[in-house]
Design a protein around this motif. Sequence first.
Motif, PDB file in Angstrom:
ATOM      1  N   GLU A 166    -135.635  38.128 -28.527  1.00 42.24           N
ATOM      2  CA  GLU A 166    -135.358  38.742 -27.234  1.00 42.24           C
ATOM      3  C   GLU A 166    -135.158  37.722 -26.119  1.00 42.24           C
ATOM      4  O   GLU A 166    -134.371  37.951 -25.198  1.00 42.24           O
ATOM      5  CB  GLU A 166    -136.513  39.671 -26.844  1.00 42.24           C
ATOM      6  N   ILE A 167    -135.867  36.596 -26.175  1.00 41.61           N
ATOM      7  CA  ILE A 167    -135.807  35.639 -25.068  1.00 41.61           C
ATOM      8  C   ILE A 167    -134.631  34.683 -25.193  1.00 41.61           C
ATOM      9  O   ILE A 167    -134.421  33.843 -24.315  1.00 41.61           O
ATOM     10  CB  ILE A 167    -137.116  34.824 -24.945  1.00 41.61           C
ATOM     11  N   MET A 168    -133.861  34.815 -26.273  1.00 45.67           N
ATOM     12  CA  MET A 168    -132.692  33.963 -26.486  1.00 45.67           C
ATOM     13  C   MET A 168    -131.419  34.794 -26.405  1.00 45.67           C
ATOM     14  O   MET A 168    -131.400  35.957 -26.813  1.00 45.67           O
ATOM     15  CB  MET A 168    -132.766  33.295 -27.864  1.00 45.67           C
ATOM     16  N   ALA A 171    -126.317  34.910 -29.400  1.00 48.26           N
ATOM     17  CA  ALA A 171    -125.612  33.881 -30.170  1.00 48.26           C
ATOM     18  C   ALA A 171    -126.536  32.766 -30.629  1.00 48.26           C
ATOM     19  O   ALA A 171    -126.232  32.064 -31.602  1.00 48.26           O
ATOM     20  CB  ALA A 171    -124.468  33.302 -29.342  1.00 48.26           C
ATOM     21  N   LEU A 172    -127.663  32.588 -29.950  1.00 49.14           N
ATOM     22  CA  LEU A 172    -128.590  31.502 -30.286  1.00 49.14           C
ATOM     23  C   LEU A 172    -129.800  31.983 -31.075  1.00 49.14           C
ATOM     24  O   LEU A 172    -130.690  31.189 -31.389  1.00 49.14           O
ATOM     25  CB  LEU A 172    -129.060  30.802 -29.003  1.00 49.14           C
ATOM     26  N   ARG A 173    -129.842  33.247 -31.403  1.00 49.21           N
ATOM     27  CA  ARG A 173    -130.985  33.764 -32.164  1.00 49.21           C
ATOM     28  C   ARG A 173    -131.184  33.058 -33.504  1.00 49.21           C
ATOM     29  O   ARG A 173    -132.323  32.751 -33.879  1.00 49.21           O
ATOM     30  CB  ARG A 173    -130.840  35.271 -32.392  1.00 49.21           C
ATOM     31  N   MET A 379    -125.576  29.591 -39.376  1.00 47.69           N
ATOM     32  CA  MET A 379    -125.261  30.956 -38.953  1.00 47.69           C
ATOM     33  C   MET A 379    -124.838  30.993 -37.490  1.00 47.69           C
ATOM     34  O   MET A 379    -123.880  31.700 -37.126  1.00 47.69           O
ATOM     35  CB  MET A 379    -126.471  31.871 -39.167  1.00 47.69           C
ATOM     36  N   ALA A 380    -125.529  30.238 -36.639  1.00 47.15           N
ATOM     37  CA  ALA A 380    -125.182  30.222 -35.215  1.00 47.15           C
ATOM     38  C   ALA A 380    -123.790  29.625 -34.996  1.00 47.15           C
ATOM     39  O   ALA A 380    -123.039  30.079 -34.126  1.00 47.15           O
ATOM     40  CB  ALA A 380    -126.224  29.435 -34.430  1.00 47.15           C
ATOM     41  N   SER A 381    -123.426  28.612 -35.776  1.00 44.30           N
ATOM     42  CA  SER A 381    -122.152  27.922 -35.602  1.00 44.30           C
ATOM     43  C   SER A 381    -120.974  28.724 -36.142  1.00 44.30           C
ATOM     44  O   SER A 381    -119.898  28.752 -35.548  1.00 44.30           O
ATOM     45  CB  SER A 381    -122.194  26.558 -36.288  1.00 44.30           C
ATOM     46  N   THR A 382    -121.182  29.368 -37.289  1.00 45.89           N
ATOM     47  CA  THR A 382    -120.086  30.074 -37.952  1.00 45.89           C
ATOM     48  C   THR A 382    -120.047  31.567 -37.629  1.00 45.89           C
ATOM     49  O   THR A 382    -119.048  32.230 -37.905  1.00 45.89           O
ATOM     50  CB  THR A 382    -120.199  29.920 -39.475  1.00 45.89           C
ATOM     51  N   MET A 531    -123.004  38.608 -31.757  1.00 48.62           N
ATOM     52  CA  MET A 531    -123.452  37.250 -31.425  1.00 48.62           C
ATOM     53  C   MET A 531    -122.767  36.798 -30.130  1.00 48.62           C
ATOM     54  O   MET A 531    -121.885  35.946 -30.108  1.00 48.62           O
ATOM     55  CB  MET A 531    -123.172  36.303 -32.585  1.00 48.62           C
ATOM     56  N   ASN A 532    -123.221  37.408 -29.024  1.00 44.76           N
ATOM     57  CA  ASN A 532    -122.634  37.181 -27.711  1.00 44.76           C
ATOM     58  C   ASN A 532    -123.679  36.599 -26.767  1.00 44.76           C
ATOM     59  O   ASN A 532    -124.691  36.062 -27.208  1.00 44.76           O
ATOM     60  CB  ASN A 532    -122.052  38.494 -27.178  1.00 44.76           C
ATOM     61  N   SER A 533    -123.469  36.756 -25.476  1.00 38.64           N
ATOM     62  CA  SER A 533    -124.366  36.169 -24.480  1.00 38.64           C
ATOM     63  C   SER A 533    -125.463  37.118 -24.000  1.00 38.64           C
ATOM     64  O   SER A 533    -126.227  36.765 -23.100  1.00 38.64           O
ATOM     65  CB  SER A 533    -123.553  35.697 -23.265  1.00 38.64           C
TER      66      SER A 533
END
Length: 558
Positions: A166-168, A171-173, A379-382, A531-533
């Motif tokens: 939740e705090i991220m 896309a950065l989860r 996963m975050a990159s792709t 995977m957005n902002s």
Amino acid sequence: MARSVEEKPEIYHCESLEEQNSPNTRGISALAASEDEPQTPYQLGWRTTVALLALSMANVCAALSNTTNTTIKFQVAALARSPADASKASWIANGNFLIVLAMGPIFGSLSDRLGKKWFVVGGPLMGIIGSMVSGSAKSVYQIIGGNILTGFANAGCIVSISCIQEIMPNALRPWAMGVSQFMASAFVVLGTFIAAAFVRDNTGGAGGWRWAYYFNGIIYGLTAVSISIAYFPPKPRLGRRNQLGSIFRGIDYLGILIMSASFTSLIIGLTWGGNTYSWNSKQVTATLCCGCIGLVIFGLYEAFVVKEGILDHRLFQTLNFPILLFVCTIDGMLLLGVNVLYSQQIFDLFSQDAVRIAVILSPYLITSTFGCIPAGWIMASTKSYREMLVMALLWCSLFTGLMGTVNANRLSWTYAFSALFGIGTAVTTTIPVVALGLSVPSYLIGTAATISISCRALGGNIGITIFTAIYSNKYASYVGAKAASATEQGLAPVDVNQSARAWKYVWLAIAVLVAANGVAACFLKSVAPMMNSHIESALEGGKVREAQLQAIDITGDT
């Protein structure tokens, strides 16, 4: 395009069931469209970093408590006064897992409405008590009692997994969960060696294993303090909609009762089978039947009677949720089952020295630790995860199957195969929980994450029970029932060659189950649109956090 949070505060409202279940709002893309990305720039800073580390310590606590299971044989040897006491050994691990299984979804559902800080601080405080009870135990039953309290603690601690996401920004989860799982796995390695050192040195006298529990209690205490001073989230979205009284009135008490009673009956039956009673006894048959029937009733009740119960209907907007629950259940058999049983195999085949057992365990523990961050980074990159998860599961299936070829003369094979399937478990530990969180509405992530962890606990319970039964039955068939009973009671040494033959069937069963898991994972859908902002719980000062602190719901009430 989404408007700014200043212009559209209602972006934080929760859609009704009818809106979310309509044909036009199903699927990952619909979920992404319902979670507007903030146009006001949101910069991650030190508050989020400190909170991430503090919350990760709660995840550490839940994982670290399992390290005491590697010394179960020593605990039983020190405290068992009769064969009946020794037969309860499986409950030392299962007592913890069963409570996590039953209470995890309840705490998760409540945390989505009441706020998560209550649980991630209260859990570690309960963990201190449970660790002290187990560490000071005078009987096997007291250890079980302490571990039951620790189960309540861990059910609160696992709420941290949803807090971290939740705090991220979405896309950065994966990256954040990679860091968290790395910390948890690193502490598992450390805790395993510390527990082994305590046992070997007999620290404190009368069983050095006690200090393994005391060490865990210290970590629980430090975690409670660190989260108290580092984590100050906005009120959850579901909590903004309802008053406290209406939240408690809306709790699915009947569902909780049915689910808890069913799981308890099922696990008791599995634990009794082949140990306390024969598998065809009326006691085992009755408890297993009651558990299975209860679960069917629970499923029908959740599907047709309530809409916002333990299994909230809004969680099932995509097939990813049920598939990932299955993946997590089988993964629990692998992760938790192996953590408990692999150390027992090492005890039987290679060494009864606690430190050497930890050394032999270390290749598996280390590779599963250092693979977590790369898995999250990929996963975050792709923005892709399915192929990686399927490959990891099939990889684990291959090398767990090869573990069946291990015997007392093949220690080097043990090191190699365990290290290789440890690489795969790094992926299966990190990726499914992130994918699950991105497959459900963000305001229900606490419910979803804790259900997934409870499924892992269920898998661990079932796995430990089934794998123990496979081993016990095979070993007894090789050496005879009397010799097997004498070995279990510590009155006769293990027949190393026959033990290796029996462990082979355990590993083959694990390999088959993990392969089936890989097949199920092939049907997962992409979560790239999610995977957005979007950030569900902003900790950094600024307009995004201000909007969440002062958000108004769909009715326009503050």
